[in-house]
Design a protein around this motif. Structure first.
Motif, PDB file in Angstrom:
ATOM      1  N   HIS A  86      30.844  62.317 -11.130  1.00 38.41           N
ATOM      2  CA  HIS A  86      30.464  61.187 -10.679  1.00 38.41           C
ATOM      3  C   HIS A  86      31.054  61.370  -9.616  1.00 38.41           C
ATOM      4  N   ARG A  87      30.898  60.743  -8.201  1.00 41.52           N
ATOM      5  CA  ARG A  87      31.753  61.181  -7.135  1.00 41.52           C
ATOM      6  C   ARG A  87      31.097  59.299  -6.145  1.00 41.52           C
ATOM      7  N   GLU A  88      32.445  58.952  -5.438  1.00 38.67           N
ATOM      8  CA  GLU A  88      31.416  57.575  -5.369  1.00 38.67           C
ATOM      9  C   GLU A  88      31.968  57.749  -3.103  1.00 38.67           C
ATOM     10  N   ARG A  89      31.969  57.214  -2.362  1.00 34.40           N
ATOM     11  CA  ARG A  89      32.638  57.429  -1.150  1.00 34.40           C
ATOM     12  C   ARG A  89      32.433  56.115  -0.266  1.00 34.40           C
ATOM     13  N   LYS A  90      33.513  55.221  -0.120  1.00 33.38           N
ATOM     14  CA  LYS A  90      33.043  54.136   0.701  1.00 33.38           C
ATOM     15  C   LYS A  90      34.131  53.993   1.937  1.00 33.38           C
ATOM     16  N   PHE A  91      33.746  53.555   2.969  1.00 36.31           N
ATOM     17  CA  PHE A  91      33.973  53.584   3.776  1.00 36.31           C
ATOM     18  C   PHE A  91      33.664  52.578   4.621  1.00 36.31           C
ATOM     19  N   SER A  92      34.716  51.431   5.246  1.00 37.94           N
ATOM     20  CA  SER A  92      35.043  50.384   5.749  1.00 37.94           C
ATOM     21  C   SER A  92      35.713  50.345   6.864  1.00 37.94           C
ATOM     22  N   SER A  93      35.401  49.526   7.835  1.00 38.59           N
ATOM     23  CA  SER A  93      36.680  49.370   9.105  1.00 38.59           C
ATOM     24  C   SER A  93      36.212  47.958   9.398  1.00 38.59           C
ATOM     25  N   MET A  94      37.370  47.034   9.826  1.00 41.09           N
ATOM     26  CA  MET A  94      37.117  46.125  10.138  1.00 41.09           C
ATOM     27  C   MET A  94      37.928  46.094  11.443  1.00 41.09           C
ATOM     28  N   THR A  95      37.936  45.329  12.857  1.00 37.67           N
ATOM     29  CA  THR A  95      38.548  45.083  13.261  1.00 37.67           C
ATOM     30  C   THR A  95      39.222  43.220  14.119  1.00 37.67           C
ATOM     31  N   ARG A  96      40.412  42.993  14.166  1.00 39.11           N
ATOM     32  CA  ARG A  96      40.488  41.332  14.309  1.00 39.11           C
ATOM     33  C   ARG A  96      41.145  41.495  15.997  1.00 39.11           C
ATOM     34  N   ASN A  97      40.953  41.075  16.724  1.00 38.37           N
ATOM     35  CA  ASN A  97      41.536  40.503  17.968  1.00 38.37           C
ATOM     36  C   ASN A  97      42.715  39.425  18.149  1.00 38.37           C
ATOM     37  N   VAL A  98      43.372  39.059  18.636  1.00 29.04           N
ATOM     38  CA  VAL A  98      44.718  38.041  18.686  1.00 29.04           C
ATOM     39  C   VAL A  98      44.799  37.974  20.550  1.00 29.04           C
ATOM     40  N   PHE A  99      44.558  37.007  21.336  1.00 29.63           N
ATOM     41  CA  PHE A  99      45.202  36.964  22.898  1.00 29.63           C
ATOM     42  C   PHE A  99      46.043  36.193  22.516  1.00 29.63           C
ATOM     43  N   LEU A 100      47.200  36.775  23.304  1.00 28.49           N
ATOM     44  CA  LEU A 100      49.067  36.519  22.690  1.00 28.49           C
ATOM     45  C   LEU A 100      48.728  36.405  24.480  1.00 28.49           C
ATOM     46  N   ALA A 101      48.911  34.905  25.226  1.00 28.83           N
ATOM     47  CA  ALA A 101      48.598  35.216  26.705  1.00 28.83           C
ATOM     48  C   ALA A 101      50.095  35.903  27.720  1.00 28.83           C
ATOM     49  N   ASP A 102      51.206  35.627  26.790  1.00 27.97           N
ATOM     50  CA  ASP A 102      52.094  35.722  27.460  1.00 27.97           C
ATOM     51  C   ASP A 102      53.318  36.897  26.613  1.00 27.97           C
ATOM     52  N   ALA A 103      52.455  37.773  25.966  1.00 24.94           N
ATOM     53  CA  ALA A 103      52.984  38.933  24.775  1.00 24.94           C
ATOM     54  C   ALA A 103      53.752  39.866  26.194  1.00 24.94           C
ATOM     55  N   ALA A 104      54.832  39.800  25.308  1.00 23.51           N
ATOM     56  CA  ALA A 104      55.836  41.344  25.971  1.00 23.51           C
ATOM     57  C   ALA A 104      55.094  42.575  25.392  1.00 23.51           C
ATOM     58  N   SER A 105      54.988  44.313  26.226  1.00 15.28           N
ATOM     59  CA  SER A 105      54.429  44.715  25.265  1.00 15.28           C
ATOM     60  C   SER A 105      55.652  45.830  25.207  1.00 15.28           C
ATOM     61  N   ASP A 106      57.120  45.339  25.084  1.00 13.74           N
ATOM     62  CA  ASP A 106      58.117  45.871  24.184  1.00 13.74           C
ATOM     63  C   ASP A 106      58.604  45.494  23.219  1.00 13.74           C
ATOM     64  N   ASP A 107      59.426  46.332  22.535  1.00 11.20           N
ATOM     65  CA  ASP A 107      59.419  45.770  21.455  1.00 11.20           C
ATOM     66  C   ASP A 107      58.872  45.450  20.303  1.00 11.20           C
ATOM     67  N   ILE A 108      57.846  45.600  20.615  1.00 15.61           N
ATOM     68  CA  ILE A 108      56.942  45.105  19.606  1.00 15.61           C
ATOM     69  C   ILE A 108      57.160  45.880  17.971  1.00 15.61           C
ATOM     70  N   LYS A 109      57.808  45.181  16.825  1.00 16.97           N
ATOM     71  CA  LYS A 109      57.806  45.484  15.838  1.00 16.97           C
ATOM     72  C   LYS A 109      56.359  45.338  15.033  1.00 16.97           C
ATOM     73  N   ALA A 110      56.238  45.876  13.720  1.00 13.44           N
ATOM     74  CA  ALA A 110      54.979  46.054  12.458  1.00 13.44           C
ATOM     75  C   ALA A 110      55.590  46.649  11.328  1.00 13.44           C
ATOM     76  N   LYS A 111      55.461  45.891  10.472  1.00 13.02           N
ATOM     77  CA  LYS A 111      56.196  46.316   9.165  1.00 13.02           C
ATOM     78  C   LYS A 111      55.108  45.895   8.086  1.00 13.02           C
ATOM     79  N   LEU A 112      54.273  46.962   7.209  1.00 13.10           N
ATOM     80  CA  LEU A 112      53.827  46.490   5.984  1.00 13.10           C
ATOM     81  C   LEU A 112      54.134  46.531   5.393  1.00 13.10           C
ATOM     82  N   THR A 113      54.656  44.971   3.976  1.00 11.96           N
ATOM     83  CA  THR A 113      55.178  45.162   3.019  1.00 11.96           C
ATOM     84  C   THR A 113      54.017  44.318   1.726  1.00 11.96           C
TER      85      THR A 113
END
Length: 149
Positions: free
Chosen positions: A99-126
């Motif tokens: 028995h085999r099953e395959r699932k593919f899902s794709s989603m995208t969210r966009n957030v506009f941050l007017a005065d965001a700096a591109s340096d020192d962005i940190k991301a953590k998944l917990t």
């Protein structure tokens, strides 16, 4: 005569509703793959929370069951994009069948941050929550005193 396409497992809002449709929907929901009720990347988008502090933005995205390698983050011209691409392959071997099953899902969210700096962005998944800390750009003074000679 008016005809319409009614998606599977959706209630009909017409005058001929006898209540039997509600019972059928209840049965469909009971025997659906996601029972007990849980969110699925295939049928829903992920939820985000956005905090605006004085010096940074904090974005929290709920991504239960998503691995770090399935997430792409980018910041372009103040637009933070969170993309999730999840590819699942499930294989079970019992007795004389496979028995085999395959699932593919794709989603995208966009957030506009007017005065965001591109340096020192940190991301953590917990524990299924992605926390992104985006510092704000230091605003330069727009007004300037001009000395007269």
């Amino acid at each position: 005569m008016v005809t319409a396409l009614i998606p599977f497992n959706r209630k009909r809002n017409d005058l001929m509703n006898t209540g039997f449709d509600d019972f059928q929907n209840m049965l469909d929901d009971f025997f659906a793959e996601g029972w007990p009720l849980r969110r699925s990347l295939a049928g829903d988008t992920f939820k985000i929370d956005l905090q605006d502090n004085e010096k940074e933005y904090i974005v929290e995205a709920e991504l239960p069951g998503v691995a770090k390698g399935d997430i792409n983050l980018s910041l372009e011209e103040g637009r933070l994009q969170i993309s999730v691409k999840k590819d699942e392959v499930k294989e079970e071997k019992e007795k004389n069948y496979i028995h085999r099953e395959r699932k593919f899902s794709s989603m995208t969210r966009n957030v506009f941050l007017a005065d965001a700096a591109s340096d020192d962005i940190k991301a953590k998944l917990t524990d299924g929550v992605l926390t992104i800390t985006v510092p704000k750009a230091v605003k330069q003074e727009q007004s300037k005193l001009i000395e007269i000679e």
